[in-house]
Design a protein around this motif. Structure first.
Motif, PDB file in Angstrom:
ATOM      1  N   SER A  95      37.823  39.522  47.474  1.00 31.79           N
ATOM      2  CA  SER A  95      38.027  40.545  48.498  1.00 31.79           C
ATOM      3  C   SER A  95      38.120  39.918  49.884  1.00 31.79           C
ATOM      4  O   SER A  95      38.950  40.319  50.710  1.00 31.79           O
TER       5      SER A  95
ATOM      6  N   GLY B 293      36.641  51.615  46.493  1.00 30.29           N
ATOM      7  CA  GLY B 293      36.842  51.281  45.085  1.00 30.29           C
ATOM      8  C   GLY B 293      35.544  50.856  44.412  1.00 30.29           C
ATOM      9  O   GLY B 293      35.250  51.262  43.275  1.00 30.29           O
TER      10      GLY B 293
ATOM     11  N   THR C 118      44.028  50.874  42.223  1.00 27.10           N
ATOM     12  CA  THR C 118      44.222  49.609  41.513  1.00 27.10           C
ATOM     13  C   THR C 118      44.865  49.832  40.154  1.00 27.10           C
ATOM     14  O   THR C 118      44.353  50.606  39.338  1.00 27.10           O
ATOM     15  N   SER C 119      45.962  49.147  39.912  1.00 26.72           N
ATOM     16  CA  SER C 119      46.608  49.197  38.596  1.00 26.72           C
ATOM     17  C   SER C 119      45.783  48.434  37.570  1.00 26.72           C
ATOM     18  O   SER C 119      45.551  48.903  36.454  1.00 26.72           O
ATOM     19  N   TRP C 120      45.351  47.227  37.939  1.00 22.84           N
ATOM     20  CA  TRP C 120      44.623  46.381  37.002  1.00 22.84           C
ATOM     21  C   TRP C 120      43.297  47.022  36.589  1.00 22.84           C
ATOM     22  O   TRP C 120      42.899  46.947  35.428  1.00 22.84           O
ATOM     23  N   GLY C 121      42.611  47.664  37.537  1.00 24.58           N
ATOM     24  CA  GLY C 121      41.383  48.370  37.199  1.00 24.58           C
ATOM     25  C   GLY C 121      41.651  49.524  36.257  1.00 24.58           C
ATOM     26  O   GLY C 121      40.861  49.809  35.348  1.00 24.58           O
TER      27      GLY C 121
ATOM     28  N   ASP D 256      49.669  53.904  41.427  1.00 25.77           N
ATOM     29  CA  ASP D 256      49.593  52.895  42.486  1.00 25.77           C
ATOM     30  C   ASP D 256      50.637  53.159  43.567  1.00 25.77           C
ATOM     31  O   ASP D 256      50.370  53.012  44.758  1.00 25.77           O
TER      32      ASP D 256
ATOM     33  N   SER E 292      46.115  51.688  47.721  1.00 27.26           N
ATOM     34  CA  SER E 292      46.561  50.594  46.855  1.00 27.26           C
ATOM     35  C   SER E 292      46.857  49.352  47.672  1.00 27.26           C
ATOM     36  O   SER E 292      47.466  49.431  48.747  1.00 27.26           O
ATOM     37  N   ASP E 293      46.449  48.177  47.179  1.00 29.78           N
ATOM     38  CA  ASP E 293      46.701  46.938  47.920  1.00 29.78           C
ATOM     39  C   ASP E 293      48.197  46.647  48.025  1.00 29.78           C
ATOM     40  O   ASP E 293      48.680  46.190  49.064  1.00 29.78           O
TER      41      ASP E 293
END
Length: 458
Positions: free
Chosen positions: A66, A328, A370-373, A408, A414-415
Motif C-alpha cells: 500500500s 477496503g 478491487t478485482s483481485w480481492g 471495478d 478502484s486503483d
C-alpha cells in the motif's frame, strides 16, 4: 451484520451524489464502517469511532504494498510533469503526425487502444503508458482527457483478464488451485471464450474509436474540450525533441519488465507489480531529470520545482487512494465481501446461478474497489457450485472474472480507475461519471448473454 455491512458504501454513494465530493464520501464510509465494528464488538464505546477511523487510515502504511502504491501515485506526477515541461510530449505528437502515424482522431484512439493490448502483462503499465503517450495526441485532435481515461481504463483490465499470461492469471490460478478445482489451467484457458464482459467492453471501446461516437456525459466533455481549445490553446515548447519523452518512457516500460523478472525469480508473471512499477518510475524520473539538466535549458532548482509541482497536482488523488485503501481494509473486517458473495448462492434456479455470480462479483468489486480481492472471495463460492451441481468450470469462473472487472470499471475507489484518471490528466469523479454509462451498457448486455448462454450450456 447482514445488510448493515453495505451501509458504508450506501453512505459513500449518497454523499457523492449529493455533494460531488469523493474525499468526504470516503471519510464518511470509513467512519460508518468503524462505527458498525464497534457496535458489533460491544467492548468499546461507539464514541471511539472517530479515533478508530484515524487509526484505520494510519494502518494503511503498515502494508509495504500500500505504501508503494501511494509513493508511486505521487512520483508518477513528477514524471508526467518532467515529460510535459521538457517539451517531449509536444515534440512526439508533432513527430507522429509528420510521419503519418497519427493523422486523425481514429488513429490517435487506435494507438491508445493498441498500447493497452500490447502491454497486457500489467494493467497499470498499460494504463500509464497509453495515457502518457496519448495525452498530447488527444489534445491535438480536440478529444477530451475523460475520453482518453475511458479508452485506457476499459482496454487494460479486459485485455489483462483475457490474455492471462500475467499477474492476473497467476492470481486466478492460485485461487483455483487453493480451492481444489480439477484442471485449473484448462479452466483458465476456457474462460477466454466465456468472458463476455471483457469482449463486450473492448468492442464498445473500439466502436467509440472507429466511428468517433461518444454519448452521455462524455459527449458533454468533448464539447467542453472544443470550447477550451478555442479559448485557451495548448502551450507550445519550442526547440525540444521527441527523445525527451521517448527515452524516459522506454526506460519506464523496459525497467518494469526487468524488475518483474527479477522480483519473480525469473518468471515475469510471478513478479511483484507494486515494487516493479515504483522502482521503474523512480529511475525514469532520474533519467528525465538528467536529460533535462544536461540540455542546459533547466537548472537543478527549477527541475526540483517542476517535480514537486507535478506531485502537488496529484495530491488530492493520492489522498483518495489512501482513503480507499483504508476503506477496503475496514470493509474486509466488517465482512462486506463475504455477505455480498453469499447472496449469490441462495435459492437460485440453475439457469440463474452463473448470471447471479456475475452480478454478485460486480457488486463486490464496486463496493470494495478491487478485482483481485473479488476473485479471492468469489472463487471459493464458484468452485463448490461447479463440483456439486456439475456446472461447466470455465463458464462459472468466467462470470466471476468478468464481474470483477465490470464492478471495478464502475467503482470510484478502484486503483485502476484512479490510475487511469492520473495517467490521462482528468479528475477521478469526471472519469467515473463518463465511463459509467458504457460500463453499465456492457454489464447489462453481459448479464443477458449469460442467461442465454446458460440455456445452451447448462
Amino acid at each position: 451484520m447482514g445488510w448493515l455491512t453495505i451501509l458504508p458504501q450506501l453512505v459513500a454513494i449518497g454523499i457523492v451524489l449529493w455533494r460531488k465530493e469523493v474525499i468526504l464520501a470516503l471519510l464518511a464510509a470509513i467512519f460508518t464502517s468503524e462505527l458498525l465494528l464497534l457496535i458489533d464488538a460491544s467492548t468499546v464505546s461507539p464514541a471511539m469511532a472517530p479515533l478508530e477511523t484515524i487509526e484505520r487510515i494510519v494502518n494503511v502504511f503498515s502494508s509495504a504494498d500500500s505504501t508503494r502504491v501511494l509513493m508511486f501515485s505521487l512520483i508518477i506526477g513528477c514524471l508526467i510533469a518532467y515529460l510535459r515541461h521538457s517539451g517531449g510530449v509536444t515534440a512526439l505528437v508533432d513527430l507522429l503526425i509528420n510521419k503519418g502515424i497519427t493523422k486523425t482522431k481514429r488513429q490517435a484512439g487506435l494507438m491508445s487502444f493498441l498500447i493497452g493490448i500490447v502491454l497486457f502483462v500489467e494493467s497499470n503499465l498499460s494504463v500509464i503508458t497509453a495515457g502518457i503517450v496519448s495525452r498530447g495526441l488527444f489534445d491535438k485532435f480536440g478529444m477530451s482527457r475523460e475520453r482518453l481515461a475511458y479508452v485506457i481504463d476499459s482496454t487494460s483490465a479486459p485485455v489483462c483478464i483475457l490474455l492471462l499470461i500475467n499477474g492476473w492469471g497467476a492470481v486466478v490460478l492460485a485461487n483455483l488451485n487453493a480451492n481444489g478445482l480439477e484442471n485449473p489451467e484448462a479452466t483458465l484457458i476456457g474462460t477466454i471464450f466465456y468472458n463476455f464482459y471483457a469482449w463486450i467492453a473492448l468492442a464498445i471501446v473500439f466502436y467509440t474509436i472507429w466511428f468517433d461516437k461518444v454519448h452521455g456525459p462524455l459527449k458533454e466533455c468533448e464539447a467542453r474540450k472544443q470550447q477550451q481549445i478555442e479559448k485557451d490553446p495548448a502551450p507550445e515548447f519550442p526547440g525540444s525533441k521527441a527523445r525527451f519523452m521517448i527515452v524516459p518512457l522506454i526506460s519506464l516500460i523496459g525497467l518494469i519488465f526487468v524488475f518483474m523478472y527479477w522480483t519473480g525469480n525469473g518468471a515475469i508473471r510471478s513478479g511483484d507489480g507494486s515494487k516493479s512499477i515504483l522502482y521503474a518510475t523512480i529511475i525514469s524520473c532520474i533519467v528525465a531529470y538528467v536529460m533535462m539538466l544536461s540540455s542546459g535549458r533547466f537548472s537543478h532548482i527549477r527541475l526540483v520545482e517542476i517535480g514537486f509541482e507535478g506531485m502537488n497536482e496529484l495530491l488530492q488523488l493520492v489522498t483518495i487512494v489512501l482513503l480507499s485503501l483504508a476503506l477496503g481494509a475496514s470493509l474486509k473486517v466488517l465482512g462486506t465481501g463475504a455477505f455480498v458473495a453469499g447472496i449469490a448462492g441462495e435459492n437460485l434456479p440453475m439457469i440463474l446461478i452463473v448470471p447471479m455470480l456475475f452480478l454478485a462479483s460486480s457488486i463486490m468489486a464496486f463496493t470494495t474497489g478491487t478485482s483481485w480481492g473479488t476473485f479471492a472471495l468469489m472463487i471459493p463460492i464458484g468452485v463448490p457450485l461447479i463440483q456439486m451441481l456439475g456446472l461447466p468450470p470455465a463458464f462459472v469462473i468466467s462470470a466471476i472474472l468478468g464481474g470483477g472487472v465490470f464492478g471495478d470499471h464502475c467503482s470510484p475507489i478502484s486503483d485502476t480507475t484512479m490510475i487511469s484518471s492520473v495517467a490521462s490528466g482528468c479528475s477521478l469523479l469526471d472519469h467515473v461519471r463518463t465511463q459509467l454509462p458504457y460500463a453499465l451498457l456492457g454489464g447489462g448486455l453481459t448479464f443477458i448473454v449469460y442467461i442465454i448462454a446458460g440455456i445452451i450450456v447448462i
